[in-house]
Motif scaffolding. Structure first.
Motif, PDB file in Angstrom:
ATOM      1  N   MET A   1       0.848  -1.159   0.000  1.00  0.00           N
ATOM      2  CA  MET A   1       0.000   0.000   0.000  1.00  0.00           C
ATOM      3  C   MET A   1       0.895   1.222   0.000  1.00  0.00           C
ATOM      4  O   MET A   1       1.812   1.307   0.806  1.00  0.00           O
ATOM      5  CB  MET A   1      -0.897  -0.039   1.242  1.00  0.00           C
ATOM      6  CG  MET A   1      -1.830   1.121   1.337  1.00  0.00           C
ATOM      7  SD  MET A   1      -2.931   0.977   2.760  1.00  0.00           S
ATOM      8  CE  MET A   1      -3.991  -0.327   2.202  1.00  0.00           C
ATOM      9  N   PHE A   2       0.624   2.135  -0.920  1.00  0.00           N
ATOM     10  CA  PHE A   2       1.423   3.356  -0.977  1.00  0.00           C
ATOM     11  C   PHE A   2       0.663   4.424  -1.755  1.00  0.00           C
ATOM     12  O   PHE A   2      -0.211   4.119  -2.558  1.00  0.00           O
ATOM     13  CB  PHE A   2       2.795   3.101  -1.607  1.00  0.00           C
ATOM     14  CG  PHE A   2       2.735   2.488  -2.979  1.00  0.00           C
ATOM     15  CD1 PHE A   2       2.584   3.269  -4.113  1.00  0.00           C
ATOM     16  CD2 PHE A   2       2.819   1.109  -3.134  1.00  0.00           C
ATOM     17  CE1 PHE A   2       2.530   2.700  -5.373  1.00  0.00           C
ATOM     18  CE2 PHE A   2       2.751   0.532  -4.382  1.00  0.00           C
ATOM     19  CZ  PHE A   2       2.614   1.332  -5.514  1.00  0.00           C
ATOM     20  N   PRO A   3       0.985   5.707  -1.534  1.00  0.00           N
ATOM     21  CA  PRO A   3       0.301   6.780  -2.249  1.00  0.00           C
ATOM     22  C   PRO A   3       0.785   6.859  -3.693  1.00  0.00           C
ATOM     23  O   PRO A   3       1.946   6.588  -3.991  1.00  0.00           O
ATOM     24  CB  PRO A   3       0.697   8.027  -1.471  1.00  0.00           C
ATOM     25  CG  PRO A   3       1.984   7.684  -0.823  1.00  0.00           C
ATOM     26  CD  PRO A   3       1.951   6.208  -0.567  1.00  0.00           C
ATOM     27  N   THR A   4      -0.118   7.211  -4.570  1.00  0.00           N
ATOM     28  CA  THR A   4       0.254   7.419  -5.971  1.00  0.00           C
ATOM     29  C   THR A   4       0.109   8.874  -6.384  1.00  0.00           C
ATOM     30  O   THR A   4       0.599   9.262  -7.433  1.00  0.00           O
ATOM     31  CB  THR A   4      -0.607   6.558  -6.913  1.00  0.00           C
ATOM     32  OG1 THR A   4      -1.978   6.929  -6.764  1.00  0.00           O
ATOM     33  CG2 THR A   4      -0.424   5.085  -6.626  1.00  0.00           C
ATOM     34  N   SER A   5      -0.573   9.671  -5.595  1.00  0.00           N
ATOM     35  CA  SER A   5      -0.771  11.073  -5.956  1.00  0.00           C
ATOM     36  C   SER A   5       0.505  11.862  -5.730  1.00  0.00           C
ATOM     37  O   SER A   5       1.253  11.613  -4.790  1.00  0.00           O
ATOM     38  CB  SER A   5      -1.935  11.667  -5.167  1.00  0.00           C
ATOM     39  OG  SER A   5      -1.777  11.451  -3.789  1.00  0.00           O
TER      40      SER A   5
ATOM     41  N   ALA B   1      10.655   9.381  -6.264  1.00  0.00           N
ATOM     42  CA  ALA B   1      10.206   7.999  -6.443  1.00  0.00           C
ATOM     43  C   ALA B   1      10.026   7.272  -5.120  1.00  0.00           C
ATOM     44  O   ALA B   1       9.487   6.185  -5.087  1.00  0.00           O
ATOM     45  CB  ALA B   1      11.219   7.250  -7.306  1.00  0.00           C
ATOM     46  N   SER B   2      10.452   7.869  -4.020  1.00  0.00           N
ATOM     47  CA  SER B   2      10.408   7.180  -2.732  1.00  0.00           C
ATOM     48  C   SER B   2       9.052   7.350  -2.048  1.00  0.00           C
ATOM     49  O   SER B   2       8.493   8.435  -2.015  1.00  0.00           O
ATOM     50  CB  SER B   2      11.496   7.725  -1.810  1.00  0.00           C
ATOM     51  OG  SER B   2      11.414   7.103  -0.545  1.00  0.00           O
TER      52      SER B   2
END
Length: 100
Positions: A1-5, A12-13
């Motif tokens: 799970m990670f933010p894409t916005s 890139a981190s």
């Protein structure tokens, strides 16, 4: 799970955001294992697993508009301690000592 916005990403981190989720899981007291490409959490039920996912969205939802997640569920009734047990099983098949 990670933010894409874009507003939640530092180049890139995404480690700052992933660490929020791992901290929440750690504080939950659930057994977990952090890996380079994801985090494995052991729960006693699907309901408990989905509660962790919901809480993770809340942790990121504070300031992230869009979040990506991928889930895998391996459900085996009546078994606990599978994080270590599954690895030990493979190690035994390889003839390695698992008494550590």
């Amino acid at each position: 799970m990670f933010p894409t916005s874009g507003d939640c990403r530092d180049g890139a981190s995404v480690s700052a955001y992933v660490s929020r989720i791992v901290d929440m899981i750690d504080r939950s007291g659930l057994p977990y294992q952090l890996t380079p490409m994801g985090t494995i959490v052991e729960t006693g039920s699907v309901k408990e697993a989905l509660a962790v996912v919901e809480k993770a969205y809340e942790v990121l939802g504070e300031d992230c508009e869009r979040v990506y997640s991928a889930l895998k569920l391996d459900i085996r009734k009546g078994k606990a301690g599978r994080l270590k047990g599954k690895i030990d099983s493979v190690e035994r098949e390889l003839g390695r000592d698992v008494s550590h």
